[in-house]
Design a protein around this motif. Structure first.
Motif, PDB file in Angstrom:
ATOM      1  N   ASN A   1      41.993  -5.747 -36.224  1.00 45.03           N
ATOM      2  CA  ASN A   1      43.141  -5.246 -36.965  1.00 45.03           C
ATOM      3  C   ASN A   1      43.929  -4.286 -36.084  1.00 45.03           C
ATOM      4  OD1 ASN A   1      42.938  -6.354 -39.758  1.00 45.03           O
ATOM      5  ND2 ASN A   1      40.916  -5.350 -39.657  1.00 45.03           N
ATOM      6  N   ASP A   2      45.257  -4.424 -36.109  1.00 46.49           N
ATOM      7  CA  ASP A   2      46.138  -3.556 -35.332  1.00 46.49           C
ATOM      8  C   ASP A   2      45.748  -3.523 -33.861  1.00 46.49           C
ATOM      9  OD1 ASP A   2      47.587  -2.814 -37.658  1.00 46.49           O
ATOM     10  OD2 ASP A   2      46.003  -1.356 -38.152  1.00 46.49           O
ATOM     11  N   GLY A   3      45.286  -4.656 -33.360  1.00 45.70           N
ATOM     12  CA  GLY A   3      44.927  -4.754 -31.956  1.00 45.70           C
ATOM     13  C   GLY A   3      43.579  -4.165 -31.603  1.00 45.70           C
TER      14      GLY A   3
END
Length: 385
Positions: A267-269
């Motif tokens: 998530n989110d990189g």
């Protein structure tokens, strides 16, 4: 069964590494002419005490449960210290102790008569009483583990003992280190002798307990420097027995927590590998200290390596650490070895969230593995009511 096939999660203790530490500590004890005892607050795996017993070590306890464990599996009498004894516990502590240390003059005023009465009634079983003192020498960087912070509740300061020790006190105890060096002990000893030297020179002190935190089994520790430091102290104060009670040193780098990846989320990189263990429950010092443990399978960050957080398998949002780097993507079923998870870790675990508690196993010198304990639902249920 070997370390590659043993079910996870599991704390795996290595007998060969434990013996290596015990041999080094025995050598320091012999060369320095001191007494070194094991602190249960760092290691209470009693199924390994037969190995410890081979080397003749006694122990120190800070609770009735620790004391009973020592009496059952290691020694006929233990050294005891707790911040506060009570009318309900003092007689039981005396019954199992060879040495008992009081945290304050108030505690001694309340229970010193119990010690005198016990020794009168048991002439063959003298219990030697000591007082904890605070040399106010702060060498520990993490406040959570620093007993010498201003306002500390541990030990009497020098001003309270300007006129000497109360009748019946035979020893002094201080504890000011945490995973400390010989150089740090030298600083503490300088402060201790400057503030309490008049007591040592009185002729009434039979022993000095220098507490724990002496991480003599850590690679790079100045073992010869420690031996010389202790010898010099004994030469300055002949007739005073010197006692050390390290915790981590006995089981430093003697065991790992082997876990398995059970899922990978991104998530989110941020890639997080969720494992079948928990930092909060099974490795609490990593969050308290805090520190990031080494992982055997991880590599140094470099171009082409993949960063991952590890997430514990609990509902606590902060139950994660990272990053570590790996040469290949992590997948469910991959095994990860979190190193040096024996000292303190095994005694501080919880069953928060009802998570399955890791097994405990012992790897013998020939590579064979003995399962010491497997936890079940009944263990969780019995703790709750």
């Amino acid at each position: 069964m070997n370390r590659n096939t043993i079910p996870t999660p599991v704390y795996l203790v290595r007998e060969s590494a434990l013996r290596r530490n015990l041999e080094l500590i025995s050598d320091v004890q012999r060369r320095a002419g001191v007494k070194i005892i094991m602190a249960f607050k760092a290691n209470a795996l009693w199924r390994t005490f037969d190995i410890v017993k081979e080397y003749g070590f006694s122990c120190t306890a800070s609770s009735l449960n620790e004391m009973e464990l020592g009496l059952e599996f290691l020694t006929p009498a233990v050294h005891t210290y707790t911040p506060a004894y009570t009318p309900a516990t003092i007689e039981r502590f005396l019954a199992g102790s060879s040495h008992i240390t009081f945290n304050s003059l108030g505690q001694w005023e309340r229970f010193g008569a119990h010690v005198a009465r016990w020794n009168e009634q048991h002439p063959g079983r003298h219990v030697s009483a000591g007082l904890r003192v605070n040399p106010r020498c702060s060498v520990v960087e993490t406040d959570l583990y620093n007993p010498a912070l201003p306002g500390s509740r541990f030990g009497e300061q020098a001003e309270a003992l300007a006129q000497g020790l109360p009748e019946g006190i035979e020893g002094l105890h201080f504890h000011a280190l945490c995973e400390g060096t010989a150089e740090q002990l030298a600083r503490v000893l300088e402060a201790f002798e400057a503030q309490f030297g008049h007591l040592l020179d009185s002729g009434r002190v039979k022993w000095v307990n220098m507490g724990g935190g002496h991480l003599m089994t850590r690679e790079g520790y100045d073992v010869d420097g420690l031996v010389e430091l202790l010898r010099a102290f004994r030469n300055r104060h002949p007739g005073v027995e010197v006692i050390l009670e390290p915790g981590s040193a006995f089981t430093w780098r003697t065991g790992d927590l082997i876990t398995s990846v059970v899922d990978v989320v991104e998530n989110d990189g941020v890639r997080t590998a969720i494992i079948d263990a928990s930092f909060a429950c099974h490795m609490p010092d990593t969050l308290e200290m805090p520190y990031q443990p080494a992982i055997t399978e991880a590599v140094e960050a470099a171009p082409g390596t993949l960063p991952y957080r590890l997430g514990g398998n609990s509902c606590l949002s902060g139950d994660y650490m990272g990053d570590w780097h790996f040469n290949a993507p992590l997948r469910a079923g991959d095994r990860l070895t979190l190193e040096d998870m024996n000292h303190y870790t095994t005694v501080k675990t919880t069953m928060f969230n009802g998570l399955q508690h890791p097994d405990i196993a012992l790897e013998r010198p020939d590579g064979s593995i003995e399962l010491l304990r497997r936890y079940t639902y009944e263990d969780y249920r019995s703790r709750m009511s």
